[in-house]
Structure formats: C-alpha cells, structure tokens
Design a protein around this motif. Sequence first.
Motif, PDB file in Angstrom:
ATOM      1  N   MET A 282     -10.062  10.296   1.961  1.00 58.39           N
ATOM      2  CA  MET A 282      -8.720   9.951   3.069  1.00 58.39           C
ATOM      3  C   MET A 282      -7.491  10.607   1.564  1.00 58.39           C
ATOM      4  SD  MET A 282      -9.549   6.265   3.983  1.00 58.39           S
ATOM      5  CE  MET A 282      -9.062   6.519   5.508  1.00 58.39           C
TER       6      MET A 282
ATOM      7  N   ASN B 104      -7.706  -2.524   7.544  1.00 58.34           N
ATOM      8  CA  ASN B 104      -6.382  -2.425   6.723  1.00 58.34           C
ATOM      9  C   ASN B 104      -7.138  -3.118   5.392  1.00 58.34           C
ATOM     10  OD1 ASN B 104      -3.792  -2.154   6.473  1.00 58.34           O
ATOM     11  ND2 ASN B 104      -3.464  -3.631   7.038  1.00 58.34           N
TER      12      ASN B 104
ATOM     13  N   LYS C  84       1.504   0.170   4.141  1.00 57.29           N
ATOM     14  CA  LYS C  84       0.495  -0.868   4.544  1.00 57.29           C
ATOM     15  C   LYS C  84       0.790  -2.149   2.892  1.00 57.29           C
ATOM     16  CE  LYS C  84      -1.139   0.286   7.980  1.00 57.29           C
ATOM     17  NZ  LYS C  84      -0.911  -0.182   9.409  1.00 57.29           N
TER      18      LYS C  84
ATOM     19  N   TRP D 246      -6.606  12.988   5.017  1.00 59.32           N
ATOM     20  CA  TRP D 246      -5.606  12.778   5.412  1.00 59.32           C
ATOM     21  C   TRP D 246      -4.658  13.880   6.909  1.00 59.32           C
ATOM     22  CZ3 TRP D 246      -5.421   8.578   6.762  1.00 59.32           C
ATOM     23  CH2 TRP D 246      -4.151   7.611   7.272  1.00 59.32           C
TER      24      TRP D 246
ATOM     25  N   SER E 104     -11.022   6.438  -0.727  1.00 61.49           N
ATOM     26  CA  SER E 104      -9.922   6.752  -0.676  1.00 61.49           C
ATOM     27  C   SER E 104      -9.306   7.637  -1.010  1.00 61.49           C
ATOM     28  CB  SER E 104      -8.648   5.511  -1.401  1.00 61.49           C
ATOM     29  OG  SER E 104      -9.094   5.611  -2.658  1.00 61.49           O
TER      30      SER E 104
ATOM     31  N   TYR F 237     -11.411   2.202   0.993  1.00 65.97           N
ATOM     32  CA  TYR F 237     -10.262   1.651   2.326  1.00 65.97           C
ATOM     33  C   TYR F 237     -11.100   1.867   3.870  1.00 65.97           C
ATOM     34  CZ  TYR F 237      -6.228   0.850   5.290  1.00 65.97           C
ATOM     35  OH  TYR F 237      -4.684   0.633   5.612  1.00 65.97           O
ATOM     36  N   ASN F 238     -11.039   0.683   4.537  1.00 64.97           N
ATOM     37  CA  ASN F 238     -11.419   0.469   5.495  1.00 64.97           C
ATOM     38  C   ASN F 238     -10.198   0.494   6.654  1.00 64.97           C
ATOM     39  OD1 ASN F 238     -12.008  -0.582   8.597  1.00 64.97           O
ATOM     40  ND2 ASN F 238     -13.612  -0.698   7.116  1.00 64.97           N
ATOM     41  N   GLU F 239      -9.735   1.988   7.578  1.00 61.41           N
ATOM     42  CA  GLU F 239      -8.494   2.138   8.202  1.00 61.41           C
ATOM     43  C   GLU F 239      -8.632   0.574   9.593  1.00 61.41           C
ATOM     44  OE1 GLU F 239      -5.253   5.062  10.086  1.00 61.41           O
ATOM     45  OE2 GLU F 239      -7.263   5.779   9.270  1.00 61.41           O
ATOM     46  N   LYS F 240      -9.876   0.114   9.757  1.00 55.67           N
ATOM     47  CA  LYS F 240      -9.637  -0.399  10.802  1.00 55.67           C
ATOM     48  C   LYS F 240      -9.253  -1.529  10.593  1.00 55.67           C
ATOM     49  CE  LYS F 240     -12.926  -1.810  14.664  1.00 55.67           C
ATOM     50  NZ  LYS F 240     -14.222  -1.874  15.310  1.00 55.67           N
TER      51      LYS F 240
ATOM     52  N   ILE G  12      -0.554   4.157   2.789  1.00 52.06           N
ATOM     53  CA  ILE G  12      -1.160   3.447   1.771  1.00 52.06           C
ATOM     54  C   ILE G  12       0.309   2.118   1.468  1.00 52.06           C
ATOM     55  CG2 ILE G  12      -2.282   2.282   0.160  1.00 52.06           C
ATOM     56  CD1 ILE G  12      -3.552   3.181   2.202  1.00 52.06           C
TER      57      ILE G  12
ATOM     58  N   PHE H  89      -1.513  10.208   3.131  1.00 54.97           N
ATOM     59  CA  PHE H  89      -1.685   8.902   3.137  1.00 54.97           C
ATOM     60  C   PHE H  89      -1.394   8.168   2.043  1.00 54.97           C
ATOM     61  CE2 PHE H  89      -5.662   6.217   0.159  1.00 54.97           C
ATOM     62  CZ  PHE H  89      -6.141   5.126   1.792  1.00 54.97           C
TER      63      PHE H  89
END
Length: 476
Positions: free
Chosen positions: A141, A121, A158, A145, A138, A116-119, A155, A151
């Motif tokens: 992460m 998303n 999102k 977290w 993930s 996963y890339n948080e920037k 997610i 986390f």
Amino acid sequence: MDPRETHHDSHGDCDHERESIIKEDRKDYFCVDVPELTDEENKANEKFLKIRDELLSDGKLPFLDEYYDSLPVISQSKLYEKLQKMPKGGHLHLHLTASCKIDFLMELSKEDCVYYNEKENKFKIFVDLEPEEGYIKSSEMRENWNKEGTFDEFIRSKILLNEKDLSSKHSSTIWSNFQWKFDLTFDLYNYEKFMEKIILQVMLDSINEKVFVLEFRHIFGCVFNDKHVVVSLQDEIAMFERCLEKAREVEPSFSCRLISCGLKIVGDGHINTQLECCLQGMKETNIIAGYDLVCEEDITPPLTKYKKLIQAAQENSETPLNIYLHAGETCCRDNENLYDAIQMGTKRIGHGFAILNHPHLIDIAREKQICLEVCPVSNLILGYTFDLRWHPAKSLMHRGVPITISADDPGFWNTYGVSLDYCYASLAWDLNLRELKQLAINGIKHAALTDCEKEKQREKFDEEWSKWIEHMNTED
C-alpha cells in the motif's frame, strides 16, 4: 491615649491576623519532603523560573493554544530540554498499548507481516496464516499509494488524535474519536515480537528522560504469536522480565511494575479473567503490582458493580491484592466512583481530579496519603479542562493531597514519556523547583515498590538531582 497609637495598634493587629491567615492557609501544602531548597537549588531555581517565564513573555500563554499549535512551541523549547533531563522519580500511570512513539510504531508497520484494511481501518499481523479478505500488505500500500499525501501521512493521521478528533468541547465525543484507535493498533502492539520491542523501547526512553520507576497499565491475555495464538501468562510475564533485564544493562537501578487492568466496557467475564491472571501472575513474579478497572468513566458501569468481584478476589488471594483504581476522571457531579475507590482501599487513584468536589474525600486522601496520578495533557486533550490553570490538581496540591505527574496515553497525541506533562504543568501551575522536586519524589514515595526498593530509588534520585542542579547552574 494618643489616637495615633490606637491607629498604629489596629494596623499591627491586622498584619498579625493576615500572617495568621496565611500560615493557616499554607499549613497543608504538599511539599512535605522538600521544606526548603539549598543555596545551590535556589540558584538553579532562579535560572529555571527565567527559562519558564521566557515561554510566557509578552503575554504569550502557549498552553492555552490548541494542542497541536502549542505542541511544537513547548516540545522544542529550552524548558522542555531542561525538564527532559530533570530526574522524575517514577512514571506511575502509562497504558502500555498507548505508550509508544508514533515514529517507532510507524517503523513496525513497515514489516512484511503487517497488513492494513482501509475499509475496517485496522492493522492485522499475518505470519503463518493466510491474510484475511480485504487486508493488503502495508508495504505494498505504501508503494502503490495514489491518494493525496503519502500512505505514512494517512496512517499517522489515523493513529494520532488529530485536530478534527479534538474539535468537540464534549469529552464523550472526543472519547468516541479516541477509543477505536486501540482497535486500529491492537495487532501492532500485541504481536509478541513487536510488543517486546515496544516494551524495551519505552523503558529505554524512560531511562533517557531520567525516569527510573515505570509502571504500565496492562491487559493480560492479548499477546499472540506467529500463528495468532494467545501466548501463555508465563510467556507474557517472561517477555516483560527479559525487557527489564536488558533495560538494567543500561541503567541498573531501573524498576518496572505492571498493574493488570480489566475493561469495564467488556463486562464481568473479562474482569474475572483479568483478576485471575493478576492473582496467578503475582504467584510467579513480583513485577505485577496489583489491579485496576478502566474505560471512559462517564459511560461505563460504576465501581460498585464490580466491588464484590474484587473483594472476593482479595479474600481468596494467597498474597495481598493491591488495587490502583481509575476514578474521578469526570466532570459529572453525580459520579460516585471516588467514594467506592477509597472505601475499597485503593492505594492510588488514576486521575482523580474530581475529588475537588468532595471535601471529606480530600481530607481522607491527605490523611491516608492516597496519591492521585494526575495526567495534565491527557485531561486537556480529552476535554476535561480547556484551561490547565484551573485544573483541580493546582488546588489539591495546596490542600496537601499527594499527586504525581503521568502521561496516560502519549502515543496517541504525538509525544512520549512524561516530560511534556511536566512542561504543561510547570507553565500552567507556576511550578518552581521545590514543587517539581516534590512531584518527582512522590513518584518514588507512592510507587508499587518495597520500602527497601524505595530507599534505593530515593538514593538514586538524590544523586541524579544533584547532577541536574549542577547542570542547571553551569550551563547558560
């Protein structure tokens, strides 16, 4: 003449006129296959209406509350429990990459290959390739977290359309919060090993809620393997056929069809590619039913832009290319897609509620039996109506337009299957068992099946319906 006799006669004339008006008004009512209920069905109907009205007691109208306030009330109700067990014929409008239970998708996200890339998303799958910069496993992460909540909670917020996403009263604003979620979850859905698990799970969930005909809207050419290489059309079709074979081990009568979709927002090249996949696939399997064009209707080109492409494909096809077009998913009075969808020969119409603005098209839909795939919860969530009591489908049923109930994209609003849509519709539209039975039958009658397949599905439905009526009459 006694004036009292004249007065009496005038009342008689008024009563006769009233009855004539009522009879004329109801002549096109949509329950053509269910003219009346049996004694046992009437008994079950009384119980059903009592259960339904319990949710509406003391002036409560949960379907008018904000969606995430009403969801637990309705989904945990006795009404939902009963409707989940009710046979529903066919579920004809379900986008595959928005069909999965959120909990099932979350479990897939725990696999070691998921990053996963948080920037950005966005999820991505890396198996045989090195992870791209910015993508973190993930599972790591999840363990490390250090922000508010967990986390997984982050997610879920999102992936799902949340209260903030739905706060606007403008459908285009809600769509802008919705559309990018397909990018966020693209790899989770389209990695071949995950997609096969998802397809089978959705099929099994359908069987569990007594849906025996399932039609996916699907975009070909997106499924990829461990090396992130797109698999062949033949391998993609084989994946669906394997899942169908496994589902039939649980329920031998289960049927599945695919409607190939072109994204209007991508353009002509993509749409032509999808048409080619559809035509080629139809030569190799009967699981592909036809073709559709999708994306938010108010901001994408009209159907007229693609009419020649589709007509050329139909003319060049060795077998008839049926179309099942999205149209009329709009509150814009100037939108003319419904005219073109019907003129192009669409077998059904995805959503189609704007047809209420077109009296002549209503007549055509009734006469030609062009079924509307109505998705009440989706229309509510995406801002096309804020009070389902005034959803056009309620009026269109009385005009004799055939409709079915579908879920559209339930994986993005924390549900699955079509039972919740039946609940909202039964509450907001005051539906009784006669009407629910017709809606379910329409799911078979207008499915992309052969006449022989429809006959077998109707036999299965009648068998399951009798069992459900008995269940309703024997349980408290």
